[in-house]
Design a protein around this motif. Structure first.
Motif, mmCIF file in Angstrom:
data_model
loop_
_atom_site.group_PDB
_atom_site.id
_atom_site.type_symbol
_atom_site.label_atom_id
_atom_site.label_comp_id
_atom_site.label_asym_id
_atom_site.label_seq_id
_atom_site.Cartn_x
_atom_site.Cartn_y
_atom_site.Cartn_z
ATOM 1 N N ALA A 94 2.221 -0.058 -14.645
ATOM 2 C CA ALA A 94 3.400 0.069 -15.521
ATOM 3 C C ALA A 94 3.086 0.962 -16.718
ATOM 4 C CB ALA A 94 3.850 -1.310 -15.997
ATOM 5 N N ALA A 95 1.925 0.763 -17.314
ATOM 6 C CA ALA A 95 1.554 1.555 -18.489
ATOM 7 C C ALA A 95 1.433 3.024 -18.135
ATOM 8 C CB ALA A 95 0.248 1.036 -19.084
ATOM 9 N N GLY A 97 3.042 4.541 -15.885
ATOM 10 C CA GLY A 97 4.386 5.067 -15.673
ATOM 11 C C GLY A 97 5.097 5.363 -16.982
ATOM 12 N N GLU A 98 4.782 4.564 -18.010
ATOM 13 C CA GLU A 98 5.478 4.737 -19.295
ATOM 14 C C GLU A 98 4.734 5.653 -20.250
ATOM 15 O OE1 GLU A 98 5.921 0.773 -20.759
ATOM 16 O OE2 GLU A 98 7.115 0.182 -19.027
ATOM 17 N N ALA A 99 3.545 6.056 -19.867
ATOM 18 C CA ALA A 99 2.704 6.806 -20.798
ATOM 19 C C ALA A 99 3.348 8.127 -21.198
ATOM 20 C CB ALA A 99 1.341 7.069 -20.171
ATOM 21 N N MET A 100 3.167 8.492 -22.465
ATOM 22 C CA MET A 100 3.645 9.782 -22.943
ATOM 23 C C MET A 100 2.446 10.686 -23.075
ATOM 24 S SD MET A 100 6.369 9.633 -25.975
ATOM 25 C CE MET A 100 5.612 8.230 -26.762
#
Ligand code: DAH
Length: 339
Positions: A94-95, A97-100
């Motif tokens: 999940a992290a 996938g959300e990482a910028m």
């Protein structure tokens, strides 16, 4: 009758199967299901527990019971360990996938810019400040007094009806309104500033108007006011001409045409001519009416002054050759990005 070694064998086998199944569970949900199958009601281990009663030998029964409990416990701790591992893996996915990616940059920069009316507003201020004017602003919600009466338009003056005023429900009906022009700021500046005054007053104004290609109910004006000793119409004409050249370029020129405004006497309309010979009507101007000077607390026997006012939206429209004023306020990026 099953021997205790037989039972021990069954327990070991059940534990082996549970271990294999738990290791194979691909996600949290199937792990929970598998755990229930191997240690919950209806599982082999719970079934074996139920057969303990048939073991006659007390020691043998205790040994078998302990073995089953140990097997159950190891299933439980295996479940806990696997659960932990799976949850951590899921969180990592999940992290990710959300990482910028903070180092990422776009090939084409998406930087905004000021609206063309704001650009015109700021350029106007710059030009007038360069000519020695100070900038003032007044409130958008005004009193009838500042917007009309003090500008030589007492109650029932016919010129009031030309302003398509929007009133505000506040105080005595008709006493409070959305300013229809920036001229009321003249009064506020005269009341508050020391003389002499060289001021420009840009701002938003409001009129009850249906939007079309050349009208908006909300638009912008810039007002000018000079009050000093010995100010004449020649100073007004010279200032308009100097401004025209400074703002539009040296190939532009200006002209004044007689007109009527209640707050100036005499009054004029001023136009500017571009190098292609086209005249553009810009705004109004004139010598400040003695009644207006008096309303501002200035003695008209000692001081004279001139004023002017014109629309900023119109200037932005002309400068960028915009066909329809409404396009300037629709915020369509295909329009906005052209400037
Ligand atoms: N307030 C006028 C209007 O909105 C424009 C105007 C005319 C302003 C003459 C002035 C002036 O200061 O002297 O139509």
């Amino acid at each position: 009758m099953s021997s205790s070694s037989d039972l021990a064998h069954q327990i070991a086998e059940a534990l082996e199967q549970a271990t294999a199944a738990l290791q194979a569970a691909p996600d949290v949900e199937s792990l929970r299901r598998t755990a229930n199958e191997h240690s919950g009601k209806g599982s082999v281990l719970v079934g074996l527990k139920a057969t303990l009663g048939s073991i006659v030998d007390v020691e043998a029964r205790k040994t078998a019971g302990r073995a089953i409990n140990e097997a159950m416990q190891s299933v439980e701790s295996m479940v806990a360990a696997r659960l932990n591992g799976l949850e951590r893996a899921a969180a990592q996915v999940a992290a990710a996938g959300e990482a910028m990616d903070l180092t990422e940059h776009l090939a084409r920069r998406l930087r905004g810019h000021a609206h063309i009316v704001t650009q015109a507003w700021e350029r106007l201020e710059d030009v007038f400040v360069g000519m020695g004017f100070k900038v003032a602003e007044g409130p958008e919600v005004e009193t009838d007094f500042h917007n009309f009466t003090a500008l030589n338009m007492p109650p029932n003056h016919p010129a009031r009806s030309g302003f398509d005023t929007m009133f505000v429900k506040w105080g005595i009906p008709g006493s409070t309104l959305l300013r229809t022009h920036t001229s009321p700021v003249q009064i506020r500046v005269m009341q508050e500033w020391d003389l002499p005054i060289y001021a420009v007053m840009p701002g938003r104004v409001f009129r009850r108007d249906t939007p079309d290609a050349t009208h908006m109910p909300v638009f912008h004006q810039i007002e000018g006011l000079v009050v000093d000793k010995g100010i004449t119409f020649a100073h007004l004409a010279g200032t308009i001409e100097a401004f025209t050249k400074a703002f539009f370029g040296s190939d532009f020129t200006s002209r004044l045409r007689p007109n009527y405004f209640p707050f100036t006497e005499p009054s004029a309309e001023f136009d500017v001519r571009s190098s292609n010979g086209k005249w553009i009507e810009l705004g109004g101007c004139g010598m400040v009416h003695p009644n207006v000077l008096r309303a501002g607390g200035v003695d008209p026997e000692v001081y004279t002054g001139f004023a002017f006012g014109f629309g900023i939206d119109r200037m932005a429209k002309e400068r960028h050759d915009v066909a329809d004023l409404r396009d300037m306020y629709a915020n369509d990026l295909r329009f906005v990005r052209q400037f």
